[in-house]
Design an enzyme around this catalytic site. Structure first.
Site, short mmCIF file in Angstrom:
data_model
loop_
_atom_site.label_atom_id
_atom_site.label_comp_id
_atom_site.label_asym_id
_atom_site.label_seq_id
_atom_site.Cartn_x
_atom_site.Cartn_y
_atom_site.Cartn_z
N TYR A 59 20.77 50.42 32.44
CA TYR A 59 19.56 49.83 32.99
C TYR A 59 19.30 50.41 34.38
O TYR A 59 20.01 50.14 35.33
CB TYR A 59 19.68 48.31 33.09
N HIS A 126 27.82 49.44 24.19
CA HIS A 126 26.37 49.18 24.13
C HIS A 126 25.78 49.55 22.78
O HIS A 126 24.93 48.84 22.24
CB HIS A 126 25.68 49.96 25.26
N SER A 205 16.86 39.86 23.74
CA SER A 205 15.43 39.76 23.41
C SER A 205 15.14 38.52 22.57
O SER A 205 14.44 38.60 21.56
CB SER A 205 14.95 41.03 22.68
N LEU A 207 13.20 36.24 23.11
CA LEU A 207 11.78 35.90 23.19
C LEU A 207 10.90 37.11 22.82
O LEU A 207 9.75 37.23 23.26
CB LEU A 207 11.43 35.40 24.59
N ARG A 209 10.95 40.23 23.69
CA ARG A 209 10.55 41.01 24.87
C ARG A 209 9.32 40.41 25.54
O ARG A 209 8.46 41.12 26.06
CB ARG A 209 10.33 42.47 24.48
N PHE A 211 6.98 38.51 24.05
CA PHE A 211 5.89 38.16 23.14
C PHE A 211 5.94 36.68 22.77
O PHE A 211 4.91 36.01 22.69
CB PHE A 211 6.00 39.02 21.87
#
Length: 330
Positions: A59, A126, A205, A207, A209, A211
């Site tokens: 990130y 990851h 994620s 949610l 991302r 949405f």
């Protein structure tokens, strides 16, 4: 705040914080971000009882771990800090997957330094690296644990058989994969395996991302460099169809006097005691709303209505583009 136990007795807050959106610029942009706001958000989350914070070297890359490190300085006690390895870099450019023992060790040492901590509480691979047997990956992680550099081993987006092989080599504490009302693929095989093996499950994620917060009614709200513009489910051809999922959640949210995001998170939490979602946040208001979902108890009727109204496969579009899809469930 309520608390839950992942595998191997690791206790965390019932909702964690995904720190990925907190860095301005970088390689993954989810709207505008401000470092000072992000650090204040982490501090407020700690005040509310959140103990679980998730980041990764990819990130930024690297900037996100540095930001989290600044935020937790002097507040480290009782926190569970998770980060991830699994890629190689040339400068700040990601050049591919790499879970070789040497790269795992490089990543661990660099993450410890950027985070300013002595031990990583939860260390994830990851993405599965097909060129390195998972037994070798886990073996290197187990060595790092024996050296006191990490406390718990974890995987992200591993398939069921990879997870089983890994766990047979050394107990795995958690699996992190995408899971939400519009992404339910893990319910077939992966979630049951986690429950069987005593492995915690950490939905990222949760949610969609953003949405599934109900705050977006048009793609026009996304900046030109927003990563979600390349997300198939946010595309012009799929956006309006996927709004129907949000509208279904909103009906139940209104019935419960809750936000759309809180209902989506509460549904996830209700899917198992070993499940701890990590919504991505970068501001206090959003974080506070999401964290409050830990106290929202939906009725059995609400849960059944949500599950039936948004069945597996309801969302239009893949959850990643072609390249991203090749790296999941391996």
């Amino acid at each position: 705040m309520k608390y839950r136990t992942l595998g191997q007795g690791l206790e965390v807050s019932a909702i964690g914080i995904g720190c990925m959106p907190m860095v301005a610029g970088g390689n993954i942009v989810y709207g505008e971000a401000n470092a000072d706001d992000a650090i204040e958000t982490i501090h407020r989350a700690i005040d509310l009882g959140v103990t679980f914070f998730d980041t990764a070297e990819i990130y930024g890359p690297f900037q996100n771990e540095e930001l989290v490190g600044r935020a937790i300085r002097g507040k480290r006690d009782n926190l569970v800090i998770a980060t991830k390895f699994g890629f190689r870099f040339e400068g700040d450019q990601i050049t591919g997957a790499d879970s070789s023992p040497a790269n795992i060790r490089r990543a661990c040492e660099a993450s410890l330094k950027r985070l300013g901590i002595d031990t990583i509480d939860l260390f994830y691979q990851h993405r599965v690296d097909p060129s390195v047997p998972i037994e070798d990956v886990v073996g290197t992680m187990a060595d790092l644990k024996a050296e006191g550099k990490i406390r718990h081993l974890a995987l992200s987006e591993a398939g069921e058989q990879t997870l089983r092989r890994a766990h047979a080599t050394h107990p795995i504490t958690a699996l992190q994969s995408e899971y939400s009302l519009w992404e339910r693929g893990v319910e077939d095989g992966i979630l049951p395996a986690c429950e069987e093996l005593g492995i915690g499950f950490v939905p990222y994620s949760p949610l969609g991302r953003g949405f599934l917060t109900g705050n977006f009614r048009s793609r026009d709200a996304l900046g030109e460099n927003d990563w979600r513009r390349q997300d198939p489910r946010w595309s012009e051809e799929n956006f309006d169809a996927n709004l129907a999922i949000v509208d279904t959640i909103r009906t139940i949210a209104d019935r419960n006097g809750a936000s759309v995001a809180q209902v989506a998170l509460a549904w996830l939490i209700a899917q198992g005691d070993h499940i701890v979602p990590i919504p991505g946040v970068k501001r206090i208001a959003t974080m506070s709303d999401s964290v409050a979902a830990a106290d929202l108890e939906l009725s059995d009727a609400d849960l059944a209505e949500l599950s039936a109204a948004v069945p597996p496969g309801a969302a239009q579009g893949d959850r990643y583009g072609e390249r991203g899809m090749r790296m999941v469930r391996l």
